[in-house]
Enzyme design. Structure first.
Site, PDB file in Angstrom:
ATOM      1  N   ASP A  76      -2.756  -8.389  -5.240  1.00 20.76           N
ATOM      2  CA  ASP A  76      -3.680  -7.428  -5.848  1.00 20.76           C
ATOM      3  C   ASP A  76      -4.174  -7.932  -7.208  1.00 20.76           C
ATOM      4  O   ASP A  76      -5.318  -7.721  -7.584  1.00 20.76           O
ATOM      5  CB  ASP A  76      -2.971  -6.081  -6.082  1.00 20.76           C
ATOM      6  CG  ASP A  76      -2.631  -5.365  -4.786  1.00 20.76           C
ATOM      7  OD1 ASP A  76      -3.157  -5.762  -3.728  1.00 20.76           O
ATOM      8  OD2 ASP A  76      -1.837  -4.405  -4.835  1.00 20.76           O
ATOM      9  N   GLU A 256      -4.076   6.184  -3.358  1.00 15.54           N
ATOM     10  CA  GLU A 256      -5.459   5.934  -2.926  1.00 15.54           C
ATOM     11  C   GLU A 256      -6.017   7.133  -2.135  1.00 15.54           C
ATOM     12  O   GLU A 256      -5.309   7.735  -1.333  1.00 15.54           O
ATOM     13  CB  GLU A 256      -5.511   4.661  -2.081  1.00 15.54           C
ATOM     14  CG  GLU A 256      -5.201   3.445  -2.944  1.00 15.54           C
ATOM     15  CD  GLU A 256      -4.931   2.183  -2.145  1.00 15.54           C
ATOM     16  OE1 GLU A 256      -5.404   1.125  -2.551  1.00 15.54           O
ATOM     17  OE2 GLU A 256      -4.249   2.261  -1.117  1.00 15.54           O
TER      18      GLU A 256
END
Ligand SMILES: *[C@@H]1O[C@H](CO)[C@@H](O)[C@H](O)[C@H]1NC(C)=O
Ligand SMILES: *[C@@H]1O[C@H](CO)[C@@H](O)[C@H](O)[C@H]1NC(C)=O
Ligand SMILES: *[C@@H]1O[C@H](CO)[C@@H](O)[C@H](O)[C@H]1NC(C)=O
Length: 404
Positions: A76, A256
């Protein structure tokens, strides 16, 4: 009874027959086309891994798909490009174009657009991440993405950026730093899309959902009442509990998120349940005031939507709510499309298995209702592979009625 009285009834009957309506008999989703949009590990354009795919239908019916191009590893954290491609024929099988680069290192703009790259953060310690696309009036697409979002911050304070396009994502303006709006907290939009409310309250309002990071997690909404020209924080927030503490298994950690509008004008937000609070399944928040609050007493968990903690897709189209994720308790496999005739409160049957193997993040889009006709489509973009879900990004075109 004269003909004058019969005619309106007759027209009504013809109108009803021609209009496709979602019923358990007419809804038989089927993949009619699948296209690989990005392949990781080929080193093309200096990208190691493509991840976090997004798709929207732009005004005129073209598709715009974007993904993170992680330069040096699959992690990430790290420098990235935002890769975008567009399909003028709406994923109809014709060639896909690359979007031009308009920002990143200033020299690149002078050298001319590099195909397929909307933004490039050079060698930043932790670069632009996706993100949410939104189509708002005037054909403007906004792509909002955080920089330096992964602690320990390797490249300065975290900041969220808004990119605008006036040509359906073929070119992008310079990124606007939203730190003045969201402050120095991480606001990582999506991944997915921002919605424009079709109904009161807050009709026309643009709504992005985003999340914080690790210890300071939770979801919050960013609102705009002028089609994205100005964004305002102050939308509803649902913080993690405990907030600002290291996460433990089963902590309440909304992560998310994908907002969608229900027929009563409320906003639902389907959320990654990061630490599996109560279940290995999805968390859903609601807002009845146009996104100004996300009351904690309205949070529900949907045991039917089994989830390994991942970014999932949700889409409302044709009177149905669709949901996509790797439907598995612990592994990113079994990419499944589910649909609901009941505003997302129940899901029909076992859904459609789109890919049995490794599969991860997904997002969906559909043409606007007026363009759907009697052969409604939806587009499902997802991370897909044979041994790892991050091998490719694939776009499935799905006929909702099962037509070829
Ligand atoms: C965005 O603005 C904030 C506040 O002014 C600043 O601290 C940050 O460095 C900026 N981010 C970038 C990438 O320029
Ligand atoms: C795939 O998902 C469907 C729908 O949730 C479920 O019925 C099925 O058991 C899943 N398959 C695997 C292998 O997990
Ligand atoms: C979905 O929501 C709308 C608006 O509130 C309502 O009219 C409709 O009955 C709901 N559908 C179901 C099946 O609950």
């Amino acid at each position: 009874m004269g003909p004058g009285r019969l005619l309106p009834g007759l027209l009504l009957a013809i109108g009803a027959a021609a209009r496709w309506a979602a019923t358990p008999e007419t809804v038989r989703p089927r993949v009619v086309r699948e296209q690989l949009l990005w392949v990781s590990g080929e080193g093309r354009g200096g990208v190691h891994t493509f991840r976090v795919p997004l798709v929207v239908v732009t005004p005129g019916g073209a598709l715009l798909a974007c993904a993170e191009g992680r330069k040096r590893s699959a992690a990430d954290v790290g420098a990235k490009v935002i890769a975008c491609r567009h399909s003028p024929d709406g994923g109809g099988g014709g060639p896909w174009g690359g979007s031009g680069r308009c920002l990143g290192d200033p020299g690149s703009a002078r050298r001319g657009a590099r195909r397929g790259v909307a933004a490039d953060d050079g060698s930043a310690g932790d670069g632009l991440s996706l993100g949410a696309l939104a189509v708002a009036g005037g054909g403007t697409c906004c792509c909002s993405s955080p920089r330096c979002a992964h602690p320990p911050q390797a490249c300065g304070p975290p900041s969220t950026h808004l990119l605008r396009s006036r040509d359906g994502g073929r070119s992008w303006g310079p990124p606007q730093n939203l730190s003045g709006v969201v402050g120095n907290e991480v606001f990582a939009p999506g991944p997915g899309y921002g919605i424009q409310k079709q109904r009161a309250p807050g009709r026309g309002r643009l709504v992005f959902c985003g999340h914080g990071t690790l210890e300071r997690d939770g979801v919050s909404l960013l609102l705009s009442d002028d089609g994205g020209a100005a964004l305002a924080a102050g939308g509803g927030a649902l913080p993690a509990i405990p907030f600002g503490a290291p996460r433990h298994p089963r902590d309440f950690t909304p992560d998310e998120c994908q907002p969608y509008e229900l027929p009563d004008g409320s906003i639902a937000v389907n959320i990654r349940n990061q630490n599996f609070y109560r279940c290995r399944c999805r968390m859903v928040a609601r807002s009845w005031d146009g996104g100004e609050t996300l009351p904690p007493d309205a949070v529900t968990f949907d045991p039917a939507l089994v989830d390994p903690a991942v970014a999932a897709g949700v889409l409302v189209t044709g009177g149905l709510v669709f949901f996509s994720n790797p439907a598995h308790e612990s592994r990113r496999v079994n990419l499944t499309l589910r649909w609901s005739f009941t505003n997302g409160t129940t899901w029909w049957g076992r859904g459609l298995q789109v890919w049995a193997g490794p599969s991860g993040y997904s997002s969906m889009a559909a043409p606007p209702p007026g363009d759907q006709g009697d052969a409604p489509l939806l587009y499902l973009i997802y991370e897909k592979g044979r041994s790892l879900s991050t091998e490719t990004v694939s776009l499935a075109t799905i006929s909702i009625a099962g037509d070829v």
